[in-house]
Scaffold this motif. Sequence first.
Motif, short mmCIF file in Angstrom:
data_model
loop_
_atom_site.label_atom_id
_atom_site.label_comp_id
_atom_site.label_asym_id
_atom_site.label_seq_id
_atom_site.Cartn_x
_atom_site.Cartn_y
_atom_site.Cartn_z
N PHE A 31 -22.07 2.41 -15.68
CA PHE A 31 -21.59 1.04 -15.54
C PHE A 31 -21.55 0.67 -14.09
CE2 PHE A 31 -19.31 2.53 -19.41
CZ PHE A 31 -20.08 1.82 -20.31
N PRO A 32 -22.23 -0.40 -13.65
CA PRO A 32 -22.24 -0.75 -12.22
C PRO A 32 -20.96 -1.35 -11.72
CG PRO A 32 -23.45 -2.38 -13.51
CD PRO A 32 -23.08 -1.29 -14.47
N THR A 33 -20.06 -1.80 -12.59
CA THR A 33 -18.80 -2.38 -12.13
C THR A 33 -17.66 -1.61 -12.73
OG1 THR A 33 -18.77 -3.93 -13.99
CG2 THR A 33 -19.82 -4.67 -11.95
N GLU A 34 -16.48 -1.76 -12.12
CA GLU A 34 -15.30 -1.05 -12.58
C GLU A 34 -14.14 -2.02 -12.76
OE1 GLU A 34 -14.20 2.03 -9.95
OE2 GLU A 34 -15.94 3.29 -10.37
N GLU A 35 -13.36 -1.77 -13.78
CA GLU A 35 -12.10 -2.47 -13.97
C GLU A 35 -11.08 -1.38 -14.29
OE1 GLU A 35 -9.91 -5.71 -16.83
OE2 GLU A 35 -12.05 -5.41 -16.93
N THR A 36 -10.07 -1.27 -13.49
CA THR A 36 -9.13 -0.16 -13.66
C THR A 36 -7.75 -0.68 -13.94
OG1 THR A 36 -8.78 -0.12 -11.28
CG2 THR A 36 -10.42 1.37 -12.15
N SER A 37 -6.98 0.14 -14.63
CA SER A 37 -5.61 -0.23 -14.93
C SER A 37 -4.77 1.03 -14.97
CB SER A 37 -5.54 -0.97 -16.27
OG SER A 37 -5.91 -0.12 -17.32
N ARG A 38 -3.46 0.85 -14.85
CA ARG A 38 -2.57 1.99 -14.95
C ARG A 38 -2.60 2.56 -16.35
NH1 ARG A 38 -0.95 5.13 -11.43
NH2 ARG A 38 1.13 5.40 -12.29
N THR A 64 -6.56 -4.06 -9.41
CA THR A 64 -7.70 -4.72 -8.79
C THR A 64 -8.20 -4.00 -7.55
OG1 THR A 64 -6.15 -6.13 -7.58
CG2 THR A 64 -7.04 -6.99 -9.65
N THR A 65 -7.45 -3.00 -7.07
CA THR A 65 -7.86 -2.25 -5.87
C THR A 65 -8.79 -1.11 -6.20
OG1 THR A 65 -6.06 -0.62 -5.94
CG2 THR A 65 -5.58 -2.74 -4.91
N GLY A 66 -8.73 -0.59 -7.41
CA GLY A 66 -9.53 0.58 -7.78
C GLY A 66 -8.94 1.89 -7.31
N HIS A 67 -7.73 1.86 -6.72
CA HIS A 67 -7.14 3.08 -6.16
C HIS A 67 -5.74 3.36 -6.70
CE1 HIS A 67 -10.45 3.31 -3.34
NE2 HIS A 67 -10.22 2.08 -2.95
N PHE A 68 -5.26 2.56 -7.63
CA PHE A 68 -3.90 2.74 -8.14
C PHE A 68 -3.96 3.13 -9.61
CE2 PHE A 68 0.27 0.88 -9.66
CZ PHE A 68 1.04 1.86 -9.08
N THR A 69 -4.65 4.19 -9.90
CA THR A 69 -4.76 4.66 -11.27
C THR A 69 -5.17 6.11 -11.26
OG1 THR A 69 -5.84 4.33 -13.41
CG2 THR A 69 -7.17 3.92 -11.46
N ASP A 70 -4.70 6.88 -12.24
CA ASP A 70 -5.12 8.27 -12.36
C ASP A 70 -6.27 8.42 -13.35
OD1 ASP A 70 -3.66 7.60 -14.55
OD2 ASP A 70 -2.23 9.24 -14.42
N GLN A 90 0.83 -1.19 0.00
CA GLN A 90 0.00 0.00 0.00
C GLN A 90 0.87 1.26 0.00
OE1 GLN A 90 -2.69 0.30 3.33
NE2 GLN A 90 -3.68 2.15 2.55
N ALA A 91 1.93 1.25 0.78
CA ALA A 91 2.86 2.39 0.80
C ALA A 91 3.52 2.57 -0.55
CB ALA A 91 3.90 2.19 1.90
N ALA A 92 3.91 1.47 -1.19
CA ALA A 92 4.54 1.56 -2.52
C ALA A 92 3.57 2.14 -3.54
CB ALA A 92 5.01 0.18 -2.96
N ARG A 93 2.32 1.71 -3.50
CA ARG A 93 1.32 2.23 -4.44
C ARG A 93 1.07 3.72 -4.20
NH1 ARG A 93 -1.46 -2.70 -3.07
NH2 ARG A 93 -2.97 -1.52 -1.82
N LEU A 94 1.06 4.15 -2.95
CA LEU A 94 0.88 5.57 -2.64
C LEU A 94 1.96 6.42 -3.29
CD1 LEU A 94 -0.17 5.55 1.13
CD2 LEU A 94 -1.46 6.61 -0.73
N MET A 95 3.21 6.01 -3.14
CA MET A 95 4.31 6.80 -3.68
C MET A 95 4.31 6.78 -5.21
SD MET A 95 5.67 8.35 -1.22
CE MET A 95 6.52 9.25 -2.49
N LEU A 96 4.05 5.63 -5.80
CA LEU A 96 4.06 5.55 -7.26
C LEU A 96 2.92 6.33 -7.88
CD1 LEU A 96 4.97 1.77 -7.63
CD2 LEU A 96 6.36 3.71 -8.43
N LEU A 97 1.78 6.37 -7.22
CA LEU A 97 0.62 7.08 -7.77
C LEU A 97 0.73 8.58 -7.60
CD1 LEU A 97 -2.18 7.07 -9.05
CD2 LEU A 97 -3.15 6.67 -6.78
N HIS A 98 1.16 9.04 -6.42
CA HIS A 98 1.11 10.47 -6.11
C HIS A 98 2.45 11.17 -6.26
CE1 HIS A 98 -3.01 10.08 -4.73
NE2 HIS A 98 -2.65 9.03 -4.03
#
Length: 473
Positions: free
Chosen positions: A466-473, A281-287, A20-28
């Motif tokens: 769309f009721p579902t989400e699929e996210t990617s970088r 797959t988290t829905g939080h690691f994408t801009d 989670q910490a790694a994803r925070l730094m890479l995203l922001h």
Amino acid sequence: MPAHRVAASVETADLGSYQQAARLMLLHGIVTESYPRAKALALVLQWADDLAKDFRDLFGYSLQTSARHARLLRRLDAFDASQAFLTVKSKRPFDRRRLAYLCLILACLHRSRVEINLADLVKLLTASANTIEHLGFDATAPGHKDAVVDVMDWLVFRGALRISDGSMEDWARDHDRGDALFDIDHDTCAALFRPNKPLQHLVGAAGLLDTPTAGTGRDPRRRFAAQRARRLLIEYPVVYFSDTDAETAIALRQPTLAEDIARLTGLPVERRAEGIMLVDTTGHFTDKRFPGRGGAVNRTAGLILAKIADLREDPDRASSLHYLLPTDPGEEHAVLLSRIDMALPQAGTLEALAHDPHADAGEHAAEADPDSPEHEGQTGLPFVEHGTLEQMITELYEEFGPSSFTNKWQADPGGLLAEAVALLADLRLVHIVPGGILVRPAAGRYRNITAVLPRPAHDGQFALDFPTEETSR
């Protein structure tokens, strides 16, 4: 069982926290006491030493931390149009005026004490901006004050500034009477603008890009190609083998690459014949979330892909499709660099210390293996003409009703189409070319996207959601 190369000292029970910490730094890129949320900085600082090692070993990135912020200094291999700062409220990309004001305001803050009011800051900005041809600042000129407010909001949002009195809205309404007082976090301001190389030492924008400099021969090039491959996977929504050089394509196919990135981020790596992608797959690691509840542009982009899939699967219409080879990415990037360099001032360059990246590029090109095919297996992509896209958006308006596309777009189908195509291009699902688009392989993931559309409402209008989400970088 072999030891892990990534997160080597992290216990299995703590791996989720580390990822989670790694994803925070890479995203922001930067994390402060308030940005992107409370307690995020504490989480990053907990794993700072391990993160710094992994970021350095995997990507050549530097993680710099203090008690009040953490900053990830990336090294770029290329520029692209998707790299943009967004306004806080409207989420629109910064234009050139806003980017210029951001740099000038940061310079003004660097020369200020612990606090400054907006009126005084604007006086400093005006003096600097008016020395730059075609920029300037005039409070009565359309858009100038809005640009300042957007930049200040951006800095406040990231914790570089804190409003202690007044409001920017009062200043925007009446700059002679309204004002705002800001506390300055100089450490965060300095962390926001920290180029890897002094700008006065560069003769062109290419000097900001990373180039292999350590050693010669095949092994150093392979190490640099592996590093570049990891950067591509972590920074882009999808990586196509045909877009890379031969050595990078080989590195992208190595099992250890997927294992390392998956262990660092906690996300799966999906591999196909045409390329590779990291799936959020988290829905939080994408801009850029796609598809999902991202507004009319996001949803229209998905429906356009469905229309393109129908076109390709219709035997009567598919036969009329043309297949074209995409432009060489290297050529497109060279054109982009030349456009950037057109605006480069020459007066401030220190010639004695100037670095010419083109000389390095020539040296390393000479070292390349002439027997390695650079774009092995590249095939033509379906070409969809702009007129066909316009017909598709017209059909969508007829099918769903103009009111389904929100007040902003219900009378502007052409504008909505342009925004939707631009989003698909940022996601590397299509490639914009003169006269239309080329459909890239990853677009096939969304060929059945209309299957998740809700039923029409009682008034016959679709909710267009769309009721579902699929996210990617």
